[in-house]
Design an enzyme around this catalytic site. Sequence first.
Site, short mmCIF file in Angstrom:
data_model
loop_
_atom_site.label_atom_id
_atom_site.label_comp_id
_atom_site.label_asym_id
_atom_site.label_seq_id
_atom_site.Cartn_x
_atom_site.Cartn_y
_atom_site.Cartn_z
CB SER A 154 2.24 2.95 -9.51
OG SER A 154 2.37 1.60 -9.91
CE LYS B 44 -1.34 4.20 -10.53
NZ LYS B 44 -1.04 3.24 -11.61
CG HIS C 238 -3.19 1.25 -2.24
ND1 HIS C 238 -1.84 1.14 -2.42
CD2 HIS C 238 -3.76 0.50 -3.21
CE1 HIS C 238 -1.59 0.36 -3.45
NE2 HIS C 238 -2.73 -0.04 -3.96
N GLY D 56 -9.48 3.63 -7.46
CA GLY D 56 -8.70 4.83 -7.79
C GLY D 56 -8.84 5.20 -9.25
CD GLN E 211 -8.80 -1.84 -11.41
OE1 GLN E 211 -8.09 -2.77 -11.73
NE2 GLN E 211 -8.61 -1.18 -10.29
CB VAL F 216 -2.45 9.99 -4.46
CG1 VAL F 216 -1.47 10.61 -3.47
CG2 VAL F 216 -3.87 10.04 -3.90
CG LEU G 243 -1.81 -1.24 1.36
CD1 LEU G 243 -2.60 -1.20 2.66
CD2 LEU G 243 -2.74 -1.38 0.17
O1 PAF Z 1 -6.43 -2.04 -8.71
C1 PAF Z 1 -6.03 -3.09 -8.18
O2 PAF Z 1 -5.19 -3.09 -7.29
C2 PAF Z 1 -6.60 -4.41 -8.66
O3 PAF Z 1 -6.78 -4.41 -10.04
C3 PAF Z 1 -7.88 -4.85 -7.93
C4 PAF Z 1 -9.02 -3.88 -8.20
C5 PAF Z 1 -7.61 -4.94 -6.45
C6 PAF Z 1 -8.32 -6.23 -8.43
O4 PAF Z 1 -7.35 -7.18 -8.19
#
Ligand code: PAF
Length: 278
Positions: A185, A149, A37, A147, A153, A176, A33
């Site tokens: 990242s 970023k 996060h 997020g 997704q 961030v 993290l």
């Molecule tokens: O963004 C991430 O860290 C991953 O793609 C997630 C959403 C936890 C799924 O594994």
Amino acid sequence: MRLVRRIAQAKRIVERTQKRELAIGLVPTMGYLHEGHLSLVRIARKKCDFLIVSIFVNPTQFGPKEDFRRYPRDLRRDLRLLKMEGVDLVFYPSVREMYPAGYRTYVEVHEWSRLLCGASRPTHFRGVTTVVLKLFNILAPDIAVFGRKDYQQAVIIGKMVKDLNLRIRVITGPIVREKDGLAMSSRNKYLNARERKNALVLGESLKWVRQAYKRGLRDPQAGILRMNRMIKGKGGRIDYIEMVDKNTLEPVRKLKKGTLVALAVFFGKTRLIDNTIL
Ligand code: PAF
């Protein structure tokens, strides 16, 4: 804060929480993290009564030649950080329990999962939506925070939630950045000092396009060409730079307010993504 590894135990706790009529919030993560996060955890903390963070390095979203094995992991540190944020439960399942032998079921948001990052990572989003749906089924959140970023997704997960009639509110949190502008990242750890410095061009190129748009740039190809030059000038190997509609991810003919400018670029072996919305 409880650490739970088994699916059955997590489900029992979730059922008890639902009986108490507490709103459940979920922040799915792959661990290792960083402030990005934690910013999502803080957003979720304010919007729910019982906050769950999942930590699971999900093998199905990595291609065969990608970094699943060497993806950074540090559970102890993650737990320490999450405890400080007032998280109620950390769900840390095993690969064996999430994908037992003979596992066969995948969920995919068709077409959108092949755009942008999906063009060079064709099975990535199928892995993401599959694991996120599993987490949603196990942990039954009322809200889930992702997020921006990983903008594509978030859009794809929002679409899955809508198309499958899930009763979950998807919330997104802003990108961030480090003080010098690099988007946070877990993969930044792979960069050597030179790559780390050169990678600043990503944030700079996005800043350039925002300013150029304000000055009147409307032609996406002209913008892409210039960003391409800037990034290649710093040794970046471009996977894609695209200017698309922020809701449909379709390429735009003319830049307008709300256009998503998204990119993926390799520095050395490390693939970084970043984006901005005009
Ligand atoms: O963004 C991430 O860290 C991953 O793609 C997630 C959403 C936890 C799924 O594994």
